[in-house]
Design an enzyme around this catalytic site. Structure first.
Site, PDB file in Angstrom:
ATOM      1  N   PRO A  89       0.817  -1.171   0.000  1.00 23.66           N
ATOM      2  CA  PRO A  89       0.000   0.000   0.000  1.00 23.66           C
ATOM      3  C   PRO A  89       0.874   1.252   0.000  1.00 23.66           C
ATOM      4  O   PRO A  89       1.831   1.335   0.766  1.00 23.66           O
ATOM      5  CB  PRO A  89      -0.729  -0.116   1.323  1.00 23.66           C
ATOM      6  N   GLU A  90       0.585   2.161  -0.857  1.00 16.41           N
ATOM      7  CA  GLU A  90       1.234   3.474  -0.838  1.00 16.41           C
ATOM      8  C   GLU A  90       0.297   4.437  -0.119  1.00 16.41           C
ATOM      9  O   GLU A  90      -0.684   4.008   0.487  1.00 16.41           O
ATOM     10  CB  GLU A  90       1.532   3.936  -2.278  1.00 16.41           C
ATOM     11  N   HIS A 149      -1.822 -16.097   8.196  1.00 15.18           N
ATOM     12  CA  HIS A 149      -1.204 -14.770   8.087  1.00 15.18           C
ATOM     13  C   HIS A 149      -2.025 -13.654   8.742  1.00 15.18           C
ATOM     14  O   HIS A 149      -1.730 -12.480   8.513  1.00 15.18           O
ATOM     15  CB  HIS A 149      -0.903 -14.388   6.628  1.00 15.18           C
ATOM     16  N   ARG A 188       3.729 -11.394   3.862  1.00  9.04           N
ATOM     17  CA  ARG A 188       5.189 -11.258   3.794  1.00  9.04           C
ATOM     18  C   ARG A 188       5.816 -10.780   5.099  1.00  9.04           C
ATOM     19  O   ARG A 188       7.032 -10.809   5.241  1.00  9.04           O
ATOM     20  CB  ARG A 188       5.565 -10.325   2.631  1.00  9.04           C
ATOM     21  N   ARG A 233      21.422  17.112  -6.893  1.00  9.05           N
ATOM     22  CA  ARG A 233      21.209  15.674  -6.661  1.00  9.05           C
ATOM     23  C   ARG A 233      21.338  14.914  -7.974  1.00  9.05           C
ATOM     24  O   ARG A 233      20.571  15.137  -8.913  1.00  9.05           O
ATOM     25  CB  ARG A 233      19.832  15.442  -6.032  1.00  9.05           C
TER      26      ARG A 233
END
Length: 271
Positions: A2-3, A91, A110, A152
């Site tokens: 998820p972002e 899980h 995970r 950068r």
DNA sequence: ATGGGCACCTGGCTGC
DNA sequence: TGCAGCCAGGTGCCCA
């Protein structure tokens, strides 16, 4: 993971079932997440009332009078609100049972997710204290991005995924924002023009805001607090579309690897 | 300081 | 069927 849009969708989804409700029990089935779940949780939390639920970057902060839970969904984590009698599945690593007969359940195949407890200001926690501004605030704009990118050498795609530059932009929305701003992902950060910096800041805000509006992007694991997916996947221009035709110019979308992550882009549209 | 690479995990898919 | 190899919404840490 998820972002930002998926975390924000999750935050909004779990809030109604938790706010001003009392914890009755914490059940931990697997302590081995990215960091071990603190042993004190089962004794500290029961009796506490949820006061606020906030988000900082991709962390969800659940505030009680005695302290704050800091949780992260990692790559495959999700939170759901369920009735307390729903049996846990593989899980499902922890539950927080509320006095309403509902529970908050964390699922994460995970185990890159995490759960911390702090009695202090969570924004000063080592994991949060060095984070860059939120992308959906006024502090993050084209001038900020232009200033920070000077000197950068790193590629602009990796730059906007760096949480010390701006938070919440993960692998999907980095590619999508660069497509919208028509900037090539390999371009050195210091080589983007002021105009491009403004376009990119705008694109990041827009793509995140639009994704939040329709519940985020589901590729595989992600579901919201009700267990349903997000629908932004249908609105993606480049992510996971290698070989398909660009929605703008009809030339093929390409994929390559950058910092061990897949990048998707349209070489005809982005420069 | 900056940038690059690795590590932590499980599971789904592909191709032999 | 089995198995190796690759891939996946993240990010802290170590090294040059």
């Amino acid at each position: 993971m998820p972002e930002l849009p998926e975390v924000e969708t999750t935050r909004r989804g779990i809030a109604p079932a938790l706010l001003e409700r009392r914890v009755v029990e914490v059940i931990v089935r697997e302590r081995r997440l990215r960091w071990p779940i603190p042993a004190s949780l089962e004794s500290v939390l029961p009796g506490q009332i949820v006061r606020r639920i906030e988000r900082r970057a991709k962390y969800i902060l659940i505030r009680f009078d005695a302290g704050t839970l800091i949780l992260h969904l990692g790559m495959s984590g999700s939170l759901r609100v369920l009735k307390s009698d729903v049996r846990p599945e593989l899980h499902d690593h922890w539950d927080i049972r509320m006095d309403t007969g509902m529970l908050l359940r964390f699922h994460d195949p995970r185990r890159f997710g995490s759960l911390h407890w702090t009695e202090f200001d969570p924004r000063l926690h080592p994991l949060l204290v060095k984070l860059a501004p939120e992308p959906l605030t006024q502090r993050f704009d084209g001038e900020y991005l232009f200033r920070l990118t000077r000197k950068r050498a790193v590629a602009i795609k990796q730059f906007i995924m760096n949480s010390q530059a701006v938070v919440g932009v993960g692998n999907i929305y980095a590619s999508e924002a660069l497509f919208r701003a028509r900037i090539a992902p390999r371009r050195a950060a210091r080589r983007i023009s002021r105009t491009q910096a403004h376009l990119l800041a705008r694109a990041i805000k827009d793509v995140l805001t639009e994704a939040i509006k329709i519940g985020g992007t589901t590729l595989r694991d992600y579901v919201n607090a009700e267990g349903t997916p997000g629908y932004f996947r249908q609105r993606l221009f480049v992510y996971e579309r290698a070989g398909e035709l660009c929605r703008v110019c009809k030339s093929p979308v390409k994929r390559f690897v950058q910092g061990q992550r897949s990048t998707y882009w349209c070489p005809a549209c982005q420069h």
